[in-house]
Design an enzyme around this catalytic site. Sequence first.
Site, PDB file in Angstrom:
ATOM      1  N   ASN A  42      30.641 -47.312  17.439  1.00  0.00           N
ATOM      2  CA  ASN A  42      30.954 -46.894  18.856  1.00  0.00           C
ATOM      3  C   ASN A  42      29.429 -46.995  19.388  1.00  0.00           C
ATOM      4  O   ASN A  42      28.445 -46.703  18.918  1.00  0.00           O
ATOM      5  CB  ASN A  42      31.587 -45.720  18.976  1.00  0.00           C
ATOM      6  CG  ASN A  42      31.103 -44.495  18.248  1.00  0.00           C
ATOM      7  OD1 ASN A  42      30.161 -44.638  17.020  1.00  0.00           O
ATOM      8  ND2 ASN A  42      31.013 -43.248  18.699  1.00  0.00           N
ATOM      9  N   GLU A  44      27.952 -45.853  23.084  1.00  0.00           N
ATOM     10  CA  GLU A  44      28.108 -45.100  24.501  1.00  0.00           C
ATOM     11  C   GLU A  44      26.695 -45.511  25.349  1.00  0.00           C
ATOM     12  O   GLU A  44      26.063 -46.128  24.993  1.00  0.00           O
ATOM     13  CB  GLU A  44      27.889 -43.549  23.913  1.00  0.00           C
ATOM     14  CG  GLU A  44      29.050 -43.280  22.887  1.00  0.00           C
ATOM     15  CD  GLU A  44      29.124 -41.654  22.766  1.00  0.00           C
ATOM     16  OE1 GLU A  44      28.232 -41.052  23.085  1.00  0.00           O
ATOM     17  OE2 GLU A  44      29.999 -41.173  21.977  1.00  0.00           O
ATOM     18  N   CYS A  53      34.393 -48.434  21.856  1.00  0.00           N
ATOM     19  CA  CYS A  53      34.716 -47.879  20.464  1.00  0.00           C
ATOM     20  C   CYS A  53      34.228 -48.910  19.334  1.00  0.00           C
ATOM     21  O   CYS A  53      34.204 -50.148  19.483  1.00  0.00           O
ATOM     22  CB  CYS A  53      36.196 -47.712  20.281  1.00  0.00           C
ATOM     23  SG  CYS A  53      36.821 -46.410  21.505  1.00  0.00           S
ATOM     24  N   GLU A  55      35.947 -49.693  17.030  1.00  0.00           N
ATOM     25  CA  GLU A  55      36.980 -51.061  16.585  1.00  0.00           C
ATOM     26  C   GLU A  55      36.950 -52.268  17.260  1.00  0.00           C
ATOM     27  O   GLU A  55      37.035 -53.427  16.826  1.00  0.00           O
ATOM     28  CB  GLU A  55      38.290 -50.420  16.630  1.00  0.00           C
ATOM     29  CG  GLU A  55      38.838 -49.038  15.814  1.00  0.00           C
ATOM     30  CD  GLU A  55      38.527 -47.788  16.576  1.00  0.00           C
ATOM     31  OE1 GLU A  55      37.639 -47.803  17.065  1.00  0.00           O
ATOM     32  OE2 GLU A  55      39.151 -46.812  16.282  1.00  0.00           O
ATOM     33  N   CYS A  92      41.786 -45.241  19.258  1.00  0.00           N
ATOM     34  CA  CYS A  92      42.608 -44.698  20.437  1.00  0.00           C
ATOM     35  C   CYS A  92      43.422 -45.723  21.038  1.00  0.00           C
ATOM     36  O   CYS A  92      43.596 -46.981  20.390  1.00  0.00           O
ATOM     37  CB  CYS A  92      41.211 -44.658  21.393  1.00  0.00           C
ATOM     38  SG  CYS A  92      40.634 -46.127  22.188  1.00  0.00           S
ATOM     39  N   CYS A  95      42.063 -49.251  21.811  1.00  0.00           N
ATOM     40  CA  CYS A  95      41.727 -50.024  20.826  1.00  0.00           C
ATOM     41  C   CYS A  95      42.780 -50.618  20.106  1.00  0.00           C
ATOM     42  O   CYS A  95      43.069 -51.879  19.709  1.00  0.00           O
ATOM     43  CB  CYS A  95      40.960 -49.384  19.702  1.00  0.00           C
ATOM     44  SG  CYS A  95      39.129 -49.123  20.108  1.00  0.00           S
TER      45      CYS A  95
HETATM   46  N1  THU Z   1      35.871 -43.529  19.370  1.00  0.00           N
HETATM   47  C1  THU Z   1      35.728 -44.924  18.624  1.00  0.00           C
HETATM   48  O1  THU Z   1      34.782 -45.517  18.240  1.00  0.00           O
HETATM   49  N2  THU Z   1      36.970 -45.227  18.336  1.00  0.00           N
HETATM   50  C2  THU Z   1      38.284 -44.578  18.557  1.00  0.00           C
HETATM   51  O2  THU Z   1      38.994 -45.307  18.277  1.00  0.00           O
HETATM   52  C3  THU Z   1      38.144 -43.471  19.196  1.00  0.00           C
HETATM   53  C4  THU Z   1      36.875 -42.845  19.974  1.00  0.00           C
HETATM   54  C5  THU Z   1      34.350 -43.176  20.002  1.00  0.00           C
HETATM   55  C6  THU Z   1      34.132 -43.260  21.425  1.00  0.00           C
HETATM   56  C7  THU Z   1      33.077 -42.252  21.955  1.00  0.00           C
HETATM   57  O3  THU Z   1      31.868 -42.965  21.581  1.00  0.00           O
HETATM   58  C8  THU Z   1      33.388 -41.082  20.677  1.00  0.00           C
HETATM   59  O4  THU Z   1      34.248 -42.162  19.543  1.00  0.00           O
HETATM   60  C9  THU Z   1      34.100 -40.024  21.165  1.00  0.00           C
HETATM   61  O5  THU Z   1      35.166 -40.306  22.013  1.00  0.00           O
END
Ligand code: THU
Length: 141
Positions: A42, A44, A53, A55, A92, A95
């Site tokens: 991920n 940010e 994310c 994925e 999520c 994704c």
């Molecule tokens: N996140 C992912 O990388 N994949 C997901 O399917 C759910 C959330 C990350 C996004 C963000 O950087 C952190 O997790 C918190 O939401």
Amino acid sequence: MAKVSPLVLQARSAAHHAHCPYSHFHVGAVVQTDIGIFEGCNVENASYGLTICAERVALFHALAHGAKQFRRLAVSCISARESDHPESKMPCGACRQVIVEFMSPEALVEIDGVGVWRVEELLPLAFRLPKESTPNPETEA
Ligand code: THU
């Protein structure tokens, strides 16, 4: 202790590259394709909505290298504790929709510490365009 697959081990390792100074929630993903295995984490951003994310990073990483078949995906949320609810380790909704774009309904997605699902189980009744190449004469001039 349950046996951990090599793909999940690689997803765990990819999670260490996450850029997550806001959530401190490290996620790694790995996709097995026709041309090899690609990792994602991920990423940010200070403008929170720009976060992507793990994925999607893994899938886009593979796509950018020319992958055509996305066979299996593994995801690891290494910041979640074993006792945390399983949903804290699942992909999520956004994704899941992107996974549907690239992986077949029968392809498998393995979530570290939770289980293995077919893509069609993760997002039943996923949105798909009617006939991607045929414009609707009712709405097209
Ligand atoms: N996140 C992912 O990388 N994949 C997901 O399917 C759910 C959330 C990350 C996004 C963000 O950087 C952190 O997790 C918190 O939401």
